[in-house]
Enzyme design. Sequence first.
Site, PDB file in Angstrom:
ATOM      1  N   ARG A  15      11.056  -5.299 -23.057  1.00 47.79           N
ATOM      2  CA  ARG A  15      11.692  -6.311 -22.212  1.00 47.79           C
ATOM      3  C   ARG A  15      10.875  -6.733 -20.988  1.00 47.79           C
ATOM      4  O   ARG A  15      11.208  -7.693 -20.314  1.00 47.79           O
ATOM      5  CB  ARG A  15      13.085  -5.809 -21.777  1.00 47.79           C
ATOM      6  N   TYR A  34     -18.526 -17.099  11.218  1.00 44.02           N
ATOM      7  CA  TYR A  34     -18.679 -16.241  10.039  1.00 44.02           C
ATOM      8  C   TYR A  34     -19.772 -15.216  10.302  1.00 44.02           C
ATOM      9  O   TYR A  34     -20.910 -15.573  10.621  1.00 44.02           O
ATOM     10  CB  TYR A  34     -19.053 -17.065   8.794  1.00 44.02           C
ATOM     11  N   ALA A  69     -27.390 -22.661  22.583  1.00 43.36           N
ATOM     12  CA  ALA A  69     -26.367 -23.260  21.737  1.00 43.36           C
ATOM     13  C   ALA A  69     -27.001 -24.215  20.735  1.00 43.36           C
ATOM     14  O   ALA A  69     -27.974 -24.893  21.046  1.00 43.36           O
ATOM     15  CB  ALA A  69     -25.356 -24.004  22.603  1.00 43.36           C
ATOM     16  N   GLY A  95      23.822   6.008 -22.031  1.00 40.58           N
ATOM     17  CA  GLY A  95      24.492   7.092 -22.740  1.00 40.58           C
ATOM     18  C   GLY A  95      25.673   7.604 -21.914  1.00 40.58           C
ATOM     19  O   GLY A  95      25.586   7.698 -20.692  1.00 40.58           O
ATOM     20  N   ASN A 133     -21.756 -11.192  22.902  1.00 38.82           N
ATOM     21  CA  ASN A 133     -20.862 -12.335  22.850  1.00 38.82           C
ATOM     22  C   ASN A 133     -21.342 -13.290  21.762  1.00 38.82           C
ATOM     23  O   ASN A 133     -22.480 -13.770  21.810  1.00 38.82           O
ATOM     24  CB  ASN A 133     -20.827 -13.059  24.195  1.00 38.82           C
ATOM     25  N   GLY A 192      11.582   7.952 -30.734  1.00 36.31           N
ATOM     26  CA  GLY A 192      12.733   8.303 -29.903  1.00 36.31           C
ATOM     27  C   GLY A 192      12.436   9.407 -28.895  1.00 36.31           C
ATOM     28  O   GLY A 192      11.404  10.075 -28.970  1.00 36.31           O
ATOM     29  N   THR A 193      13.361   9.560 -27.964  1.00 34.26           N
ATOM     30  CA  THR A 193      13.147  10.509 -26.865  1.00 34.26           C
ATOM     31  C   THR A 193      13.080  11.959 -27.357  1.00 34.26           C
ATOM     32  O   THR A 193      12.327  12.772 -26.805  1.00 34.26           O
ATOM     33  CB  THR A 193      14.266  10.376 -25.819  1.00 34.26           C
ATOM     34  N   ASN A 253     -26.252 -15.533   5.542  1.00 31.18           N
ATOM     35  CA  ASN A 253     -26.643 -14.266   4.916  1.00 31.18           C
ATOM     36  C   ASN A 253     -27.049 -14.427   3.457  1.00 31.18           C
ATOM     37  O   ASN A 253     -27.581 -13.513   2.865  1.00 31.18           O
ATOM     38  CB  ASN A 253     -25.499 -13.248   5.008  1.00 31.18           C
ATOM     39  N   TYR A 254     -26.819 -15.585   2.888  1.00 30.05           N
ATOM     40  CA  TYR A 254     -26.980 -15.741   1.439  1.00 30.05           C
ATOM     41  C   TYR A 254     -27.955 -16.864   1.150  1.00 30.05           C
ATOM     42  O   TYR A 254     -27.769 -17.997   1.602  1.00 30.05           O
ATOM     43  CB  TYR A 254     -25.599 -16.057   0.849  1.00 30.05           C
TER      44      TYR A 254
END
Length: 466
Positions: free
Chosen positions: A18, A379, A436, A150, A390, A89-90, A399-400
């Site tokens: 189920r 990033y 900057a 049961g 800072n 079965g159980t 980085n890539y």
Amino acid sequence: MDTSGVMALVLAAGKGTRMKSAVTKVMHNMSGKPLLGHVLTTLETLPFTKIGIVVGHGRQQVESYLAQGEEAWLSSGVCEVVVQEEQWGTGHAVQQALPLIPPGCTVMVVSGDQPLLTPETLGGLLAVHKSEVAAATVLTAHMEDPSGLGRIVRDKDSDVSAITRIVEEKDADDFVRGIKEINTGTYCFDGDALRQALAHIRPDNAQKEYYLTDVFGYLSERDMLVAGYKMRDAQEAMGINDHCQLAAAEEFFYDRIRRRWMKEGVKMVCPGSILIDADVRLEADVTLLPNTWLRGNTSIKKGSVIGPQTSMMSCQCGESCVVSYSVAEEAVIGEGCLVGPFSRLRKGCVLEARAHIGNFVEIKNTVFGCESKANHLTYIGDAEVGEHVNVGAGTITCNYDGTNKHKTVIGDRAFIGSNANLVAPVSVGPGAVIGAGSTVTRDVPEGALAVERADQKVFSNWETRK
Ligand code: UD1
Ligand code: CA
């Protein structure tokens, strides 16, 4: 509690049709771990000498969880897997585990799909089993709507009289269907009596299965005592068969976790909106604000305020931090850090004490030093950032290169001006200043100023000349 010579069996071989899922039933996740993991976590708190786990359907999924996973259950030496090739079965499931049960042993049988049972309830069951000196003891519950379960048939119509048999709903007549005391599917057995009774069960019933529940009629007919232990909170026995029940159990479980932590001194605002996974650890005087989800094995130390709207997956957060409106994964956050609003800490971030990570800042695989700040729109990936640095708004560590990832090193007290690109591999020495807007491609020595930008041109009276 004396549990010497007591072992547990977990039935976890069923398919779980189920759930309508490729994931086998006991491997479905509830509050951060599989259903089976919850059952084992509960059993682990009781001193069983052995825990047998009957697997069958989807056994590769179950076995790989047991072998690897966070907890690596099989490595403890207590847990052992039993294979039930076909699920008949159980009763048949327990038959497969008989070789595991030494003579004279007491056996507790639980289902792998009942994650809400507590150590207190299971301990209580075992205590009654011992004090009654019973051949078997059944954990029962009263249910207003017992359909599908049961039914417990007793000698006399009384909660304390002996159980004579358990009847599955599909095999029940109207009288038995009217009984509201149900079988939770959790039992204690005298192992020898169990072995004897299992040899006599037959699949002549509505489901053509070997029912474990047929054992009780057999024992009772031979004047061996079948006792009952009726639990107070029937919800705790809830079994998971479909996604509606899984959702209900998860909600119940999250509520239980929240209450536990609030009693331990955690403050929650609008607790119903806060989710705390099973393995999360908190300290007193942690405050959790609305819509916060603490996942995996996250830990948070005292005085920290987390949320609102924050998700943390397996993070370690120190004392007195503030983390708001943020997403963090496998990050270590030092004492007194400020994170957010709207920060993202990805795998492998270590923020040292009192660091500030502000809005729209993403950090990955980076050690970010004590009292350093990256407050806006930045990033930082694969970097080592010293103390008191800072990082200006709009700074990017490039980085890539399309193939490989490279490292950026920024020394203590460096000042990175706004909108700088640091093209890795590159290092900025201690105390250096980056103008900057600069794109930095070569290392900058300690204490130097690096500026990389075109001279500014100014055309005067531009407005009138146009
Ligand atoms: C069982 C009980 C029922 C009880 C209910 C409580 C029987 C015959 N009935 O019914 O009296 O009210 O639990 O939830 O025992 N399993 C195996 N191998 C199998 C079949 C089942 O390992 O061949 C495992 C399942 O994975 C599950 C547990 O046994 O964890 C119970 O099986 P399930 O089919 O759910 O039994 P119910 O019909 O719910
Ligand atoms: Ca069931």
